[in-house]
Write a protein that holds these residues in place. Structure first.
Motif, PDB file in Angstrom:
ATOM      1  N   ILE A 192     -30.998 -74.188 -52.715  1.00  0.00           N
ATOM      2  CA  ILE A 192     -31.756 -73.405 -51.629  1.00  0.00           C
ATOM      3  C   ILE A 192     -31.775 -74.140 -50.258  1.00  0.00           C
ATOM      4  CG2 ILE A 192     -33.760 -72.341 -51.126  1.00  0.00           C
ATOM      5  CD1 ILE A 192     -34.484 -71.905 -54.140  1.00  0.00           C
ATOM      6  N   ARG A 193     -32.087 -75.203 -50.488  1.00  0.00           N
ATOM      7  CA  ARG A 193     -32.074 -76.182 -49.080  1.00  0.00           C
ATOM      8  C   ARG A 193     -31.023 -76.207 -48.568  1.00  0.00           C
ATOM      9  NH1 ARG A 193     -34.550 -80.116 -51.201  1.00  0.00           N
ATOM     10  NH2 ARG A 193     -32.927 -81.393 -51.824  1.00  0.00           N
ATOM     11  N   GLY A 194     -30.011 -76.519 -49.153  1.00  0.00           N
ATOM     12  CA  GLY A 194     -28.554 -76.669 -48.502  1.00  0.00           C
ATOM     13  C   GLY A 194     -28.139 -75.295 -47.870  1.00  0.00           C
ATOM     14  N   LEU A 195     -28.286 -74.121 -48.447  1.00  0.00           N
ATOM     15  CA  LEU A 195     -28.189 -72.774 -47.855  1.00  0.00           C
ATOM     16  C   LEU A 195     -28.887 -72.352 -46.662  1.00  0.00           C
ATOM     17  CD1 LEU A 195     -27.233 -70.712 -51.279  1.00  0.00           C
ATOM     18  CD2 LEU A 195     -25.624 -71.689 -49.614  1.00  0.00           C
ATOM     19  N   PHE A 196     -30.243 -72.673 -46.837  1.00  0.00           N
ATOM     20  CA  PHE A 196     -31.129 -72.407 -45.774  1.00  0.00           C
ATOM     21  C   PHE A 196     -30.756 -73.293 -44.523  1.00  0.00           C
ATOM     22  CE2 PHE A 196     -35.679 -72.495 -43.939  1.00  0.00           C
ATOM     23  CZ  PHE A 196     -35.526 -71.172 -43.064  1.00  0.00           C
ATOM     24  N   LEU A 197     -30.390 -74.637 -44.462  1.00  0.00           N
ATOM     25  CA  LEU A 197     -30.135 -75.442 -43.447  1.00  0.00           C
ATOM     26  C   LEU A 197     -28.764 -74.967 -42.994  1.00  0.00           C
ATOM     27  CD1 LEU A 197     -31.108 -79.030 -44.439  1.00  0.00           C
ATOM     28  CD2 LEU A 197     -32.338 -77.469 -42.766  1.00  0.00           C
ATOM     29  N   ASP A 198     -27.789 -74.601 -43.749  1.00  0.00           N
ATOM     30  CA  ASP A 198     -26.522 -74.212 -43.329  1.00  0.00           C
ATOM     31  C   ASP A 198     -26.825 -72.914 -42.418  1.00  0.00           C
ATOM     32  OD1 ASP A 198     -25.252 -76.317 -44.594  1.00  0.00           O
ATOM     33  OD2 ASP A 198     -24.598 -74.880 -46.289  1.00  0.00           O
ATOM     34  N   SER A 199     -27.689 -71.885 -42.980  1.00  0.00           N
ATOM     35  CA  SER A 199     -28.099 -70.669 -42.039  1.00  0.00           C
ATOM     36  C   SER A 199     -28.592 -71.038 -40.916  1.00  0.00           C
ATOM     37  CB  SER A 199     -28.789 -69.716 -42.943  1.00  0.00           C
ATOM     38  OG  SER A 199     -28.175 -69.490 -43.968  1.00  0.00           O
ATOM     39  N   LEU A 200     -29.425 -72.077 -40.676  1.00  0.00           N
ATOM     40  CA  LEU A 200     -30.095 -72.512 -39.407  1.00  0.00           C
ATOM     41  C   LEU A 200     -29.012 -72.944 -38.585  1.00  0.00           C
ATOM     42  CD1 LEU A 200     -33.414 -74.170 -40.922  1.00  0.00           C
ATOM     43  CD2 LEU A 200     -33.371 -71.664 -39.729  1.00  0.00           C
ATOM     44  N   ILE A 201     -28.307 -73.874 -38.935  1.00  0.00           N
ATOM     45  CA  ILE A 201     -27.349 -74.517 -38.064  1.00  0.00           C
ATOM     46  C   ILE A 201     -26.470 -73.677 -37.629  1.00  0.00           C
ATOM     47  CG2 ILE A 201     -25.772 -76.527 -38.080  1.00  0.00           C
ATOM     48  CD1 ILE A 201     -27.772 -77.915 -39.871  1.00  0.00           C
ATOM     49  N   LYS A 202     -26.073 -72.769 -38.546  1.00  0.00           N
ATOM     50  CA  LYS A 202     -24.927 -71.743 -38.091  1.00  0.00           C
ATOM     51  C   LYS A 202     -25.339 -71.120 -36.813  1.00  0.00           C
ATOM     52  CE  LYS A 202     -21.869 -68.098 -39.842  1.00  0.00           C
ATOM     53  NZ  LYS A 202     -21.597 -67.493 -40.883  1.00  0.00           N
ATOM     54  N   ALA A 203     -26.655 -70.730 -36.942  1.00  0.00           N
ATOM     55  CA  ALA A 203     -26.999 -69.753 -35.956  1.00  0.00           C
ATOM     56  C   ALA A 203     -27.160 -70.534 -34.646  1.00  0.00           C
ATOM     57  CB  ALA A 203     -28.383 -69.302 -36.161  1.00  0.00           C
ATOM     58  N   ILE A 204     -27.671 -71.980 -34.695  1.00  0.00           N
ATOM     59  CA  ILE A 204     -27.682 -72.685 -33.633  1.00  0.00           C
ATOM     60  C   ILE A 204     -26.454 -73.088 -32.753  1.00  0.00           C
ATOM     61  CG2 ILE A 204     -28.406 -75.071 -32.824  1.00  0.00           C
ATOM     62  CD1 ILE A 204     -30.339 -75.102 -35.033  1.00  0.00           C
ATOM     63  N   GLU A 205     -25.306 -72.928 -33.630  1.00  0.00           N
ATOM     64  CA  GLU A 205     -23.932 -73.470 -33.190  1.00  0.00           C
ATOM     65  C   GLU A 205     -23.100 -72.084 -32.703  1.00  0.00           C
ATOM     66  OE1 GLU A 205     -22.858 -77.028 -36.394  1.00  0.00           O
ATOM     67  OE2 GLU A 205     -22.277 -74.955 -37.047  1.00  0.00           O
ATOM     68  N   SER A 206     -23.763 -71.087 -33.029  1.00  0.00           N
ATOM     69  CA  SER A 206     -23.203 -69.829 -32.754  1.00  0.00           C
ATOM     70  C   SER A 206     -23.328 -69.397 -31.099  1.00  0.00           C
ATOM     71  CB  SER A 206     -23.691 -68.633 -33.535  1.00  0.00           C
ATOM     72  OG  SER A 206     -23.204 -67.602 -33.050  1.00  0.00           O
ATOM     73  N   GLU A 207     -22.353 -68.923 -30.415  1.00  0.00           N
ATOM     74  CA  GLU A 207     -22.392 -68.541 -29.375  1.00  0.00           C
ATOM     75  C   GLU A 207     -23.258 -66.933 -28.862  1.00  0.00           C
ATOM     76  OE1 GLU A 207     -21.514 -70.095 -26.475  1.00  0.00           O
ATOM     77  OE2 GLU A 207     -20.651 -71.753 -27.624  1.00  0.00           O
ATOM     78  N   ASP A 208     -23.392 -66.384 -30.300  1.00  0.00           N
ATOM     79  CA  ASP A 208     -23.664 -65.000 -29.977  1.00  0.00           C
ATOM     80  C   ASP A 208     -24.540 -64.560 -31.140  1.00  0.00           C
ATOM     81  OD1 ASP A 208     -21.823 -64.800 -31.774  1.00  0.00           O
ATOM     82  OD2 ASP A 208     -20.139 -63.701 -30.683  1.00  0.00           O
ATOM     83  N   SER A 209     -24.443 -65.099 -32.339  1.00  0.00           N
ATOM     84  CA  SER A 209     -25.221 -64.545 -33.463  1.00  0.00           C
ATOM     85  C   SER A 209     -26.533 -65.354 -33.457  1.00  0.00           C
ATOM     86  CB  SER A 209     -24.310 -64.767 -34.548  1.00  0.00           C
ATOM     87  OG  SER A 209     -24.207 -66.112 -35.059  1.00  0.00           O
ATOM     88  N   LYS A 210     -27.587 -64.358 -33.993  1.00  0.00           N
ATOM     89  CA  LYS A 210     -28.885 -64.952 -34.159  1.00  0.00           C
ATOM     90  C   LYS A 210     -29.229 -65.065 -35.602  1.00  0.00           C
ATOM     91  CE  LYS A 210     -30.374 -64.168 -29.512  1.00  0.00           C
ATOM     92  NZ  LYS A 210     -31.244 -63.646 -28.659  1.00  0.00           N
TER      93      LYS A 210
END
Length: 231
Positions: free
Chosen positions: A48-66
């Motif tokens: 769960i921790r890995g998936l949640f962090l992946d989602s958070l960091i993906k949003a931070i890295e994205s240019e348009d998605s939140k």
């Protein structure tokens, strides 16, 4: 900040929450709440921790998605916000913001904001959060961020017995492992996004007025001792 149709229901990010929005001077995890759980080491929580962090960091890295983290709600008394729901997400965001601030040299200039987030579940939890901000730039030796923190002169060995502190250290190591390959310039760029007026991670903040947040209600809502759900 994105305002909703109700003045009591606004879409904000963690930085805005600790920046005196809605006349909040402090965010306090109350005594009755359970310990921080997203840093536990069992197999299910690791996933769960890995998936949640992946989602958070993906949003931070994205240019348009939140990423929108649903509702965080609770009671405000004398300027202190005590969450009834959202403790785990808020704590993870606190640690994520702390790590970015630490790595980009923005911790000391933002101490007042970070110190508005506090744990009251145990005295040791509260003191650790305070010292992590007040003296977080003075760490010890070690390969990982958790090792450096526990080797710091201000870290008490007895704190290792506190379940919340142990879980926070695990989460900080997990955050570091996800961000370790980023350059200082990239981390600075992402930090600026996190504290901007157009943040990549938000949640709906709602104040619950006059519902009588008794100990019984906290226990029923948080189901103390139960494992984290996949959600």
């Amino acid at each position: 900040m994105i305002m909703s149709t109700s003045s009591n229901n606004i879409e904000i990010n963690f930085w805005q929450l600790i920046s005196n929005i809605q006349n909040i001077s402090k965010v306090e995890i109350p005594i009755i709440q359970r310990d921080y759980a997203q840093g536990r080491k069992d197999e299910k929580t690791n996933k769960i921790r890995g998936l949640f962090l992946d989602s958070l960091i993906k949003a931070i890295e994205s240019e348009d998605s939140k990423l929108e983290l649903d509702f965080v709600y609770g009671d405000i008394k004398n300027g202190v916000f005590q969450p009834l729901d959202g403790q785990q997400r808020l704590t993870t965001l606190y640690l994520l913001y702390w790590y970015y601030a630490y790595k980009t040299g923005n911790l000391s200039v933002n101490k007042d904001k970070f110190k508005k987030f506090s744990y009251e579940t145990r005295i040791s939890s509260r003191e650790f959060c305070n010292e992590l901000v007040e003296k977080g730039e003075n760490l010890g030796e070690g390969k990982t961020i958790a090792e450096k923190i526990t080797d710091a002169s201000w870290f008490f060995l007895s704190w290792k017995k506190d379940p919340t502190i142990k879980a926070m250290l695990v989460m900080l190591d997990a955050i570091e492992s996800k961000l370790n390959d980023k350059s200082p310039d990239k981390l600075k760029e992402e930090w600026d996004k996190l504290i901007s007026d157009n943040p990549p991670i938000t949640f709906h903040f709602k104040q619950l007025n006059d519902i009588g947040l008794t100990d019984d209600l906290y226990i029923k809502m948080n189901a103390r001792g139960k494992q984290l759900t996949d959600f």
